[in-house]
Design an enzyme around this catalytic site. Structure first.
Site, mmCIF file in Angstrom:
data_model
loop_
_atom_site.group_PDB
_atom_site.id
_atom_site.type_symbol
_atom_site.label_atom_id
_atom_site.label_comp_id
_atom_site.label_asym_id
_atom_site.label_seq_id
_atom_site.Cartn_x
_atom_site.Cartn_y
_atom_site.Cartn_z
ATOM 1 N N LYS A 1 0.835 -1.207 0.000
ATOM 2 C CA LYS A 1 0.000 0.000 0.000
ATOM 3 C C LYS A 1 0.868 1.254 0.000
ATOM 4 O O LYS A 1 0.580 2.216 -0.714
ATOM 5 C CB LYS A 1 -0.955 -0.015 1.195
ATOM 6 C CG LYS A 1 -2.045 -1.046 0.968
ATOM 7 C CD LYS A 1 -3.145 -0.994 1.989
ATOM 8 C CE LYS A 1 -4.205 -2.025 1.601
ATOM 9 N NZ LYS A 1 -4.683 -2.803 2.716
ATOM 10 N N LYS B 1 -11.996 -5.950 -7.682
ATOM 11 C CA LYS B 1 -12.682 -4.664 -7.796
ATOM 12 C C LYS B 1 -11.713 -3.554 -8.189
ATOM 13 O O LYS B 1 -12.106 -2.585 -8.811
ATOM 14 C CB LYS B 1 -13.475 -4.313 -6.538
ATOM 15 C CG LYS B 1 -12.678 -4.216 -5.287
ATOM 16 C CD LYS B 1 -13.602 -3.941 -4.114
ATOM 17 C CE LYS B 1 -12.843 -4.046 -2.801
ATOM 18 N NZ LYS B 1 -12.192 -5.370 -2.565
ATOM 19 N N LYS C 1 -7.060 -11.383 -13.312
ATOM 20 C CA LYS C 1 -7.739 -11.809 -12.085
ATOM 21 C C LYS C 1 -8.923 -10.875 -11.817
ATOM 22 O O LYS C 1 -8.786 -9.653 -11.912
ATOM 23 C CB LYS C 1 -6.725 -11.719 -10.938
ATOM 24 C CG LYS C 1 -7.330 -11.966 -9.577
ATOM 25 C CD LYS C 1 -6.369 -11.610 -8.452
ATOM 26 C CE LYS C 1 -7.089 -11.799 -7.149
ATOM 27 N NZ LYS C 1 -7.000 -10.898 -6.126
HETATM 28 P P1 ADP Z 1 -10.537 -7.641 -4.554
HETATM 29 O O1 ADP Z 1 -9.366 -8.175 -5.340
HETATM 30 O O2 ADP Z 1 -11.757 -7.505 -5.400
HETATM 31 O O3 ADP Z 1 -10.191 -6.381 -3.782
HETATM 32 P P2 ADP Z 1 -10.388 -8.858 -1.983
HETATM 33 O O4 ADP Z 1 -8.910 -8.626 -1.937
HETATM 34 O O5 ADP Z 1 -11.287 -8.031 -1.107
HETATM 35 O O6 ADP Z 1 -10.879 -8.739 -3.496
HETATM 36 O O7 ADP Z 1 -10.630 -10.400 -1.729
HETATM 37 C C1 ADP Z 1 -11.448 -10.963 -0.752
HETATM 38 C C2 ADP Z 1 -11.292 -12.468 -0.844
HETATM 39 O O8 ADP Z 1 -11.687 -12.962 -2.134
HETATM 40 C C3 ADP Z 1 -9.845 -12.943 -0.647
HETATM 41 O O9 ADP Z 1 -9.859 -14.118 0.145
HETATM 42 C C4 ADP Z 1 -9.353 -13.260 -2.044
HETATM 43 O O10 ADP Z 1 -8.387 -14.288 -2.033
HETATM 44 C C5 ADP Z 1 -10.631 -13.701 -2.745
HETATM 45 N N1 ADP Z 1 -10.573 -13.320 -4.178
HETATM 46 C C6 ADP Z 1 -10.671 -12.069 -4.671
HETATM 47 N N2 ADP Z 1 -10.601 -12.063 -6.037
HETATM 48 C C7 ADP Z 1 -10.438 -13.355 -6.409
HETATM 49 C C8 ADP Z 1 -10.313 -14.021 -7.691
HETATM 50 N N3 ADP Z 1 -10.353 -13.354 -8.850
HETATM 51 N N4 ADP Z 1 -10.172 -15.356 -7.691
HETATM 52 C C9 ADP Z 1 -10.148 -16.050 -6.522
HETATM 53 N N5 ADP Z 1 -10.268 -15.490 -5.297
HETATM 54 C C10 ADP Z 1 -10.407 -14.157 -5.218
#
Ligand code: ADP
Ligand code: TRP
Length: 338
Positions: free
Chosen positions: A120, A203, A200
């Site tokens: 970050k 958001k 991947k």
């Molecule tokens: P983002 O990447 O949308 O910010 P987060 O980091 O909040 O998502 O992820 C929350 C949970 O969802 C974590 O445990 C993460 O490993 C899982 N996750 C997020 N995106 C994916 C993806 N594309 N494939 C598999 N797991 C994911």
């Protein structure tokens, strides 16, 4: 308890979910589905990490909406309040007290090595103390409930190792064993879900398909999935097709095989595959969407679930934090509880 008795004890599984906006298919297949399944494996403890969310959200209306959305999403997707303890982190303020106790045995160096903090900062965020202490609050969450297993994504494993270190430092400093050693549990077979652009799904990349999307916006995101330039008649490789990669997660194994066969054979266009994907999404999440709408109309029920969860969780946290207070030489609880 005898060693055999200890082995037979149900494992305590704990995880926190940071409220962060609309959940997408990546969140579901990468994390939430596992949380729901683990309810059958031990004592499930899940909470909405709203103290943690304050490190990123500072709009009180948005904050409240996000917290309420996660509660609705988890309950709609199958979190069963009869089997799992489900609460809002800030309803158990003892974790903040434990955060302080742990921070006094935690080296700056340990926190400075945290990948998520360093990432970050590298992205240009000016860090506040709360962001730096994020792993200590997370360790307090884990240790306050004597968690055995902490299901998380790969990015969070280091935080659990840090919780192990903090527990050990506390035990070494005070010569008392108050905490249980937690172990991370990575989702087995969890798919890395591709987003509409093939990267991947995340958001941060604006490439998501929301779980509770419906109607036109959902159709729009499915139709925007990037495909190669093969024409309808051309033979296509399902493994290289983003639509199929997502379809196989939501369709049955037979349906996935059938679509793969059609793609390979040619005469089946990406537009057809996207239509099938939309139908499969409706089928897969239809019941959860209905359940969510019912829950939205029954706010009292959701509040009751969280309040009951908080009471149960708080009882546990009070006992552990009380033991930690005693270990450092304080009375076992604040003055009005004595
Ligand atoms: P983002 O990447 O949308 O910010 P987060 O980091 O909040 O998502 O992820 C929350 C949970 O969802 C974590 O445990 C993460 O490993 C899982 N996750 C997020 N995106 C994916 C993806 N594309 N494939 C598999 N797991 C994911
Ligand atoms: N940091 C976790 C995440 O972003 C959320 C979280 C907070 C958590 N406290 C926790 C996860 C305790 C497991 C255990 O995903």
């Amino acid at each position: 308890m005898s060693a055999a008795g200890a082995d037979q004890r149900a494992k305590r599984i704990l995880s926190g979910v940071q409220p962060s906006g609309l959940l997408h298919l990546g969140n579901y297949f990468g994390a939430i589905r596992q949380h729901i399944e683990l309810q059958d494996e031990g004592e499930a403890y899940y909470f909405i990490a709203d103290y943690h969310a304050l490190t990123t959200v500072q709009d009180r209306t948005e904050f409240a909406r996000m917290v309420s959305d996660v509660a609705l999403d988890y309950l709609a997707l199958g979190l069963d309040p009869e089997r799992a303890v489900f609460w809002r982190q800030s309803d158990v303020p003892e974790v903040c007290e434990l955060t302080w106790l742990l921070s006094t045995v935690t080296g700056m160096g340990l926190l400075e090595r945290a990948h998520s903090y360093k990432d970050k900062v590298a992205k240009g965020i000016t860090p506040r103390a709360g962001l730096f202490l994020y792993p200590v609050l997370m360790a307090a969450d884990i240790l306050a409930f004597r968690s055995d297993l902490v299901p998380v994504g790969k990015d969070q494993v280091q935080h659990i190792e840090m919780a192990q270190d903090m527990a050990e430092s506390f035990h070494a400093a005070y010569g008392a064993k108050v905490f249980r050693r937690p172990e991370p549990r990575l989702a087995t077979g969890a798919a890395l879900v591709p987003g509409t652009d093939g990267q991947k799904m995340s958001k941060s990349y604006d490439n998501t398909i929301p779980i509770f999307g419906q109607g036109k916006p959902l159709k729009k995101s499915v139709m925007s999935i990037v495909t190669d330039s093969a024409g309808v008649d051309d033979a296509k490789d399902p493994e290289a097709c983003n639509v199929w990669q997502i379809y196989k997660l939501v369709a049955s194994a037979d349906q996935a095989e059938e679509m793969a066969g059609r793609l390979r054979a040619g005469g089946y266009g990406y537009g057809d595959a996207k239509k099938a994907l939309l139908a499969a999404l409706d089928e897969h999440f239809g019941a959860a969407r209905e359940r969510r709408a019912e829950l939205v109309a029954d706010a009292g029920f959701v509040e009751d679930v969280l309040a009951t969860g908080a009471r149960r969780a708080r009882r546990q946290a009070r006992a552990v934090v009380g033991a930690a207070r005693e270990a450092v030489g304080m009375a076992g609880g604040p003055v009005e509880s004595r």
